[in-house]
Design a protein around this motif. Structure first.
Motif, mmCIF file in Angstrom:
data_model
loop_
_atom_site.group_PDB
_atom_site.id
_atom_site.type_symbol
_atom_site.label_atom_id
_atom_site.label_comp_id
_atom_site.label_asym_id
_atom_site.label_seq_id
_atom_site.Cartn_x
_atom_site.Cartn_y
_atom_site.Cartn_z
ATOM 1 N N PHE A 124 0.828 -1.205 0.000
ATOM 2 C CA PHE A 124 0.000 0.000 0.000
ATOM 3 C C PHE A 124 0.866 1.260 0.000
ATOM 4 O O PHE A 124 0.547 2.247 -0.671
ATOM 5 C CB PHE A 124 -0.941 0.000 1.209
ATOM 6 N N LYS A 125 1.948 1.230 0.730
ATOM 7 C CA LYS A 125 2.842 2.392 0.749
ATOM 8 C C LYS A 125 3.537 2.568 -0.598
ATOM 9 O O LYS A 125 3.697 3.698 -1.082
ATOM 10 C CB LYS A 125 3.869 2.236 1.873
ATOM 11 N N PHE A 126 3.928 1.452 -1.201
ATOM 12 C CA PHE A 126 4.585 1.498 -2.512
ATOM 13 C C PHE A 126 3.654 2.092 -3.571
ATOM 14 O O PHE A 126 4.050 2.999 -4.321
ATOM 15 C CB PHE A 126 5.023 0.090 -2.914
ATOM 16 N N THR A 127 2.433 1.599 -3.659
ATOM 17 C CA THR A 127 1.527 2.108 -4.690
ATOM 18 C C THR A 127 1.086 3.532 -4.388
ATOM 19 O O THR A 127 0.858 4.319 -5.305
ATOM 20 C CB THR A 127 0.293 1.195 -4.840
ATOM 21 N N LEU A 128 0.968 3.872 -3.109
ATOM 22 C CA LEU A 128 0.599 5.250 -2.759
ATOM 23 C C LEU A 128 1.697 6.215 -3.179
ATOM 24 O O LEU A 128 1.434 7.238 -3.827
ATOM 25 C CB LEU A 128 0.335 5.360 -1.257
ATOM 26 N N ASP A 129 2.939 5.898 -2.830
ATOM 27 C CA ASP A 129 4.057 6.757 -3.230
ATOM 28 C C ASP A 129 4.136 6.881 -4.745
ATOM 29 O O ASP A 129 4.309 7.979 -5.296
ATOM 30 C CB ASP A 129 5.375 6.194 -2.697
ATOM 31 N N SER A 130 4.020 5.749 -5.441
ATOM 32 C CA SER A 130 4.156 5.757 -6.897
ATOM 33 C C SER A 130 3.033 6.539 -7.557
ATOM 34 O O SER A 130 3.276 7.389 -8.423
ATOM 35 C CB SER A 130 4.156 4.311 -7.429
ATOM 36 N N PHE A 131 1.800 6.267 -7.156
ATOM 37 C CA PHE A 131 0.679 6.881 -7.852
ATOM 38 C C PHE A 131 0.541 8.364 -7.515
ATOM 39 O O PHE A 131 0.197 9.173 -8.384
ATOM 40 C CB PHE A 131 -0.628 6.150 -7.535
ATOM 41 N N VAL A 132 0.793 8.732 -6.275
ATOM 42 C CA VAL A 132 0.714 10.153 -5.922
ATOM 43 C C VAL A 132 1.774 10.942 -6.681
ATOM 44 O O VAL A 132 1.522 12.055 -7.155
ATOM 45 C CB VAL A 132 0.851 10.341 -4.396
ATOM 46 N N GLU A 133 2.952 10.368 -6.859
ATOM 47 C CA GLU A 133 3.983 11.059 -7.632
ATOM 48 C C GLU A 133 3.584 11.187 -9.100
ATOM 49 O O GLU A 133 3.714 12.259 -9.700
ATOM 50 C CB GLU A 133 5.324 10.322 -7.528
ATOM 51 N N LEU A 134 3.083 10.094 -9.683
ATOM 52 C CA LEU A 134 2.715 10.126 -11.097
ATOM 53 C C LEU A 134 1.532 11.056 -11.366
ATOM 54 O O LEU A 134 1.515 11.761 -12.368
ATOM 55 C CB LEU A 134 2.346 8.721 -11.576
ATOM 56 N N SER A 135 0.571 11.037 -10.479
ATOM 57 C CA SER A 135 -0.675 11.748 -10.758
ATOM 58 C C SER A 135 -0.689 13.177 -10.251
ATOM 59 O O SER A 135 -1.350 14.029 -10.829
ATOM 60 C CB SER A 135 -1.857 10.985 -10.145
ATOM 61 N N PHE A 136 0.025 13.427 -9.167
ATOM 62 C CA PHE A 136 -0.093 14.746 -8.548
ATOM 63 C C PHE A 136 1.242 15.438 -8.340
ATOM 64 O O PHE A 136 1.288 16.535 -7.779
ATOM 65 C CB PHE A 136 -0.831 14.611 -7.214
ATOM 66 N N GLY A 137 2.352 14.784 -8.785
ATOM 67 C CA GLY A 137 3.649 15.425 -8.686
ATOM 68 C C GLY A 137 4.099 15.666 -7.267
ATOM 69 O O GLY A 137 4.872 16.583 -7.006
ATOM 70 N N GLU A 158 5.753 13.996 -3.654
ATOM 71 C CA GLU A 158 6.461 12.884 -3.032
ATOM 72 C C GLU A 158 5.964 12.739 -1.600
ATOM 73 O O GLU A 158 6.211 13.581 -0.743
ATOM 74 C CB GLU A 158 7.976 13.127 -3.072
ATOM 75 N N LEU A 159 5.241 11.652 -1.348
ATOM 76 C CA LEU A 159 4.584 11.472 -0.061
ATOM 77 C C LEU A 159 5.491 10.795 0.962
ATOM 78 O O LEU A 159 5.314 10.969 2.163
ATOM 79 C CB LEU A 159 3.320 10.624 -0.267
ATOM 80 N N HIS A 160 6.453 9.986 0.493
ATOM 81 C CA HIS A 160 7.411 9.283 1.351
ATOM 82 C C HIS A 160 6.725 8.324 2.321
ATOM 83 O O HIS A 160 7.145 8.183 3.474
ATOM 84 C CB HIS A 160 8.275 10.283 2.133
ATOM 85 N N ALA A 161 5.668 7.664 1.853
ATOM 86 C CA ALA A 161 5.001 6.680 2.708
ATOM 87 C C ALA A 161 5.928 5.508 3.029
ATOM 88 O O ALA A 161 5.922 4.986 4.147
ATOM 89 C CB ALA A 161 3.732 6.174 2.029
ATOM 90 N N LEU A 162 6.742 5.087 2.052
ATOM 91 C CA LEU A 162 7.658 3.971 2.280
ATOM 92 C C LEU A 162 8.715 4.298 3.328
ATOM 93 O O LEU A 162 9.256 3.398 3.969
ATOM 94 C CB LEU A 162 8.348 3.571 0.967
ATOM 95 N N GLY A 163 8.985 5.559 3.509
ATOM 96 C CA GLY A 163 9.984 5.959 4.494
ATOM 97 C C GLY A 163 9.420 6.137 5.886
ATOM 98 O O GLY A 163 10.157 6.430 6.832
ATOM 99 N N SER A 164 8.112 5.933 6.043
ATOM 100 C CA SER A 164 7.467 6.113 7.350
ATOM 101 C C SER A 164 7.202 4.764 7.997
ATOM 102 O O SER A 164 6.730 3.836 7.345
ATOM 103 C CB SER A 164 6.145 6.871 7.177
ATOM 104 N N LYS A 165 7.540 4.634 9.267
ATOM 105 C CA LYS A 165 7.263 3.382 9.982
ATOM 106 C C LYS A 165 5.798 3.257 10.360
ATOM 107 O O LYS A 165 5.314 2.174 10.652
ATOM 108 C CB LYS A 165 8.134 3.306 11.241
#
Length: 505
Positions: free
Chosen positions: A182-195, A197-204
């Motif tokens: 979920f963090k991977f797809t959130l980071d990827s899609f938010v970057e692609l669609s809205f420019g 960087e959410l950094h969900a993968l970097g959050s514990k």
């Protein structure tokens, strides 16, 4: 006492008479004896069964169809409108494609989900839907897939491996694979669609926006089976004030969405240029020929997040669950990955894009996952006029029609005796090509004019992730877990999925 007894006796007679008149449906509900029913109660219809099975509703649908000779049934409940439910591929294709104009998102869906989805593409009909689809389609082109999208996916996969999987290997601690996806797809899609960087993968911890989004999705589905949801939600806020309310979750999501929108407005006003989805909608006109306001843009943002984040994360989670529980499939998949993917390809996303398109068994694995674990496990529409389905079922104006891809994928009447087996080979022709099934039989990406706009994007993201992770890592399930679905608009894992990880030798 005698009077009370007479009243009680009279009441009993009235109820008995009503039960004879309404033996399988709620009082004042029209009989539909022309459509098979799997059995409901006098005066209250299917209501008790829905409440009793609401945590395993997809199993409930499947069991109902397995008891019937028909692939179409009907039911009604207290506060629940008459629904005609089918898993007949001919009917599904008819609804989605051949008589598309007659079936729309109905008032029940709009009522239960408008807080979350507003007038975004999932809920929209007519001109509102058309302009959103047309605007979004501009970003889904081959050049973006080859030169940009693949690079974003690979970059986030590398980050995932370095910062999550590799440390887990060193410490021997399990990882919640479902949460990571979920963090991977959130980071990827938010970057692609809205420019952004959410950094969900970097959050514990879970990203607050994502947690609130999950809670609201779950709540929308619960509203479908709870006609008194407005009362129960209000009481919940009073009786359990320590729990986060749906309104508070909505406020969290709105804070994220409106923040992204306002930031982009300022960037565009300063002359910066962006080619992402949000920026395209900011420069587009709505169905009235007017620029989109913040509320319209918010609805667009949230609808595409659910489309881009949730469904692919769930598909990836169910894929690796299926691989871990079917080692013979994993072995065959690994052989294809090792034959086709090399180190230099991981550093050349454009070349990687071209190679993975030709990996037949990998794509067959994904198709099989989506057959058994469809990202949208049940769907419904509303009939504007009378209709007759290919199986002869008569649909009346104002009927709700429901199809269940989850039940359909497991039905032996649709897929044969091995329907419940995970068998990617069913997707390969004798010549080794991918078998094409009708969208009515395999509605994983919908069908007809509303065929999923992001089908190729979701497939690309999933396959890129699968080949990279299978090539590098061995995953095994932590024992004694209950891996099952959470009833929601999509098909998340209810309890996550904890895995141990090793480096592939």
């Amino acid at each position: 006492m005698q009077t009370a007894g007479l009243i009680a006796g009279g009441t009993t007679l009235v109820l008995a008479a009503l039960a004879m008149k309404y033996p399988d449906r709620p009082i004042f509900t029209e009989s539909r004896d022309d459509i098979p029913s799997s059995g409901t109660y006098p005066l209250i219809g299917i209501t008790p069964k829905i409440f009793r099975n609401k945590e395993t509703i997809h199993h409930f649908f499947l069991e109902g169809f397995e008891k019937l000779d028909s692939l179409t049934t009907t039911a009604a409940g207290i506060g629940m409108p008459r629904s005609v439910i089918t898993i007949d591929p001919r009917n599904v294709e008819h609804i989605l494609k051949h008589n598309f104009e007659n079936y729309v998102k109905g008032p029940m869906l709009n009522d239960t989900s408008s807080d979350l989805l507003g007038h975004g593409i999932f809920n929209a009909n007519g001109e509102v839907w058309k302009y959103q689809r047309k605007t979004a389609s501009l970003i889904f082109n081959v050049k973006n897939f080859r030169d940009h999208f693949t690079e974003v996916f690979v970059r986030h996969i590398h980050y995932m491996g370095k910062h999550i999987f590799d440390p887990a290997i060193q410490t021997g601690t399990p990882v919640d694979f479902h949460d990571v996806m979920f963090k991977f797809t959130l980071d990827s899609f938010v970057e692609l669609s809205f420019g952004v960087e959410l950094h969900a993968l970097g959050s514990k911890e879970k990203v607050p926006f994502a947690s609130s989004f999950d809670a609201c999705q779950l709540n929308v589905f619960q509203r479908f089976v709870n006609p008194a949801y407005k009362i129960t939600e209000a009481l919940s806020g009073i009786l359990m004030p320590w729990r986060t309310t749906i309104q508070q979750h909505l406020d969290t999501m709105d804070e994220f969405a409106f923040g992204v929108i306002e930031k982009r407005r300022k960037q565009l006003a300063n002359g910066e240029e962006y080619g992402d989805l949000l920026s395209r909608f900011m420069s587009a006109k709505n169905e009235k020929g007017e620029p989109l306001g913040n509320k319209e843009l918010r609805d667009v943002v949230l609808n595409f997040v659910i489309a881009g984040r949730d469904t692919t994360a769930q598909a990836l989670s169910w894929t690796f669950y299926s691989l871990m529980t079917n080692p013979q499939v994993e072995k065959k998949l690994l052989e294809e990955v090792q034959e086709n993917i090399t180190d230099d390809l991981e550093n050349d996303p454009s070349a990687l894009y071209e190679v993975i398109k030709g990996m037949k068994y990998t794509n067959a694995v994904l198709n099989e996952v989506l057959r058994l674990y469809p990202s949208v496990p049940a769907n419904q529409k509303y009939a504007l006029d009378d209709d007759i389905w290919p199986d002869g079922t008569r649909i009346k104006k104002n009927d709700y029609v429901v199809w269940s891809p989850w039940s359909q994928g497991r039905s032996t009447k649709v897929w044969g005796d091995d329907a419940k087996e995970f068998k990617p080979e069913r997707w390969l022709t004798p010549e080794g090509d991918i078998r094409r099934e009708s969208p009515g039989k395999w509605p994983a990406f919908h069908a007809g004019p509303r065929t999923c706009l992001g089908q190729n994007l979701a497939t690309l993201e999933a396959v890129v992730c699968i080949v990279n992770l299978v090539r590098q890592y061995e995953f095994s399930l932590v024992p004694n877990q209950d891996i099952t679905y959470q009833v929601s608009l999509t098909l998340p894992m209810k309890n996550g999925m904890n895995v141990y990880i090793k480096r592939r030798k």
